[in-house]
Scaffold this motif. Sequence first.
Motif, short mmCIF file in Angstrom:
data_model
loop_
_atom_site.label_atom_id
_atom_site.label_comp_id
_atom_site.label_asym_id
_atom_site.label_seq_id
_atom_site.Cartn_x
_atom_site.Cartn_y
_atom_site.Cartn_z
N LEU A 47 -7.30 0.53 6.76
CA LEU A 47 -8.10 0.68 5.53
C LEU A 47 -9.51 0.12 5.75
CD1 LEU A 47 -8.32 1.12 2.38
CD2 LEU A 47 -7.39 -1.18 2.14
N ILE B 123 -0.92 4.85 1.59
CA ILE B 123 -2.18 4.13 1.89
C ILE B 123 -3.41 4.95 1.49
CG2 ILE B 123 -2.24 4.98 4.28
CD1 ILE B 123 -3.47 1.52 3.25
N TYR C 271 0.80 -1.23 0.00
CA TYR C 271 0.00 0.00 0.00
C TYR C 271 0.84 1.29 0.00
CZ TYR C 271 -4.14 -2.77 1.25
OH TYR C 271 -5.19 -3.66 1.26
N MET D 179 -7.38 3.99 0.17
CA MET D 179 -8.49 4.48 1.02
C MET D 179 -9.45 5.31 0.17
SD MET D 179 -6.59 5.54 4.57
CE MET D 179 -6.31 4.31 5.86
#
Length: 315
Positions: A219, A239, A25, A243
């Motif tokens: 997440l 990340i 991620y 998201m």
Amino acid sequence: MDKSKLIAEIRRLKQEKNAVILAHYYTLGEIQDIADFVGDSLALAQQAARSTADIIVMCGVHFMGETCKILCPDKKVLVPDLEAGCSLANSCPADEFGKFVKAHPGYTVLSYVNTTAAVKYYTDIVVTSGNALKIVNSLPKDEKIIFAPDRNLGGYINAVTGRNMLLWDGACHVHEQFSTEAILKLKAEHPGAKVLVHPECKRPVVLLADKVGSTAVLLQYAVADTECNDFIVATESGILHEMQKQAPHKNFIPVPPEVSEGSVGCSCNECAYMRLNTLQKLYDCLLNEKPEIEVDPAIIERAKLPIDRMLELSK
Ligand code: 13P
Ligand code: SF4
């Protein structure tokens, strides 16, 4: 080659060579978008273990490539840039760790997956931020445990479980940047926002969290939350790509790093190692089938045991 041609060529080569692209991620959004699978460290290891591809391209950092190689010694494991290291893994040199383990007989050795294969050689059970708590809780209460290398993750587990694990004094330079001041400032600007924190952050930062967990846990939490639309995110900012993709109507706010003298303009909430993976390097590595991750077979044999134990205990 322009970007769309590069993407088409990566897809063609992947097919032709029966390769699978795994990405963490924290890698660039365009790398995550072309990957067959994106995940946290635990999911990436699980995915590698069940892969039927001939070539695994790990778009992550070196230790993640090593974990794939240990799990799949007969496959070719490529990492687009072998310089993609990890400050946390570097904070635990294998020779020093080996001496430390020897000096503490009778201890069960738990190592975070963010370690070199040579450190895993001295390890009884590997853990990730996604399963560390569960694995520690599965051990008898009075078990003497060494936990390496992250003092923050280890300290978090000690606090939650009431254990007194012996901690190696290592840390991640990205996660140690996050400060309570920066989070409190964002909370004042976004009242009602929830705070998501990776357990590699320092204790005072963790104490501000509504949710502490691995990248995948943070997440899932943010996506599933039906009450809140604003999330302050204290982990590497890569990340946010996933998201935002999974919850486009929600507002994800990255915590800016502490700006100290001399670090003006730095992007310290980005892991520079992860971002060494580019589309061009991904294409080159698929084309040339290098750089390849190599691990000494004797280390593979020993280091596979604690990873297998982890996978078993994570079921
Ligand atoms: P996760 O296992 O949460 O994805 O973390 C990996 C990592 O390197 C955190 O810095
Ligand atoms: Fe290592 Fe930190 Fe980068 Fe994660 S964010 S890979 S722990 S340097």
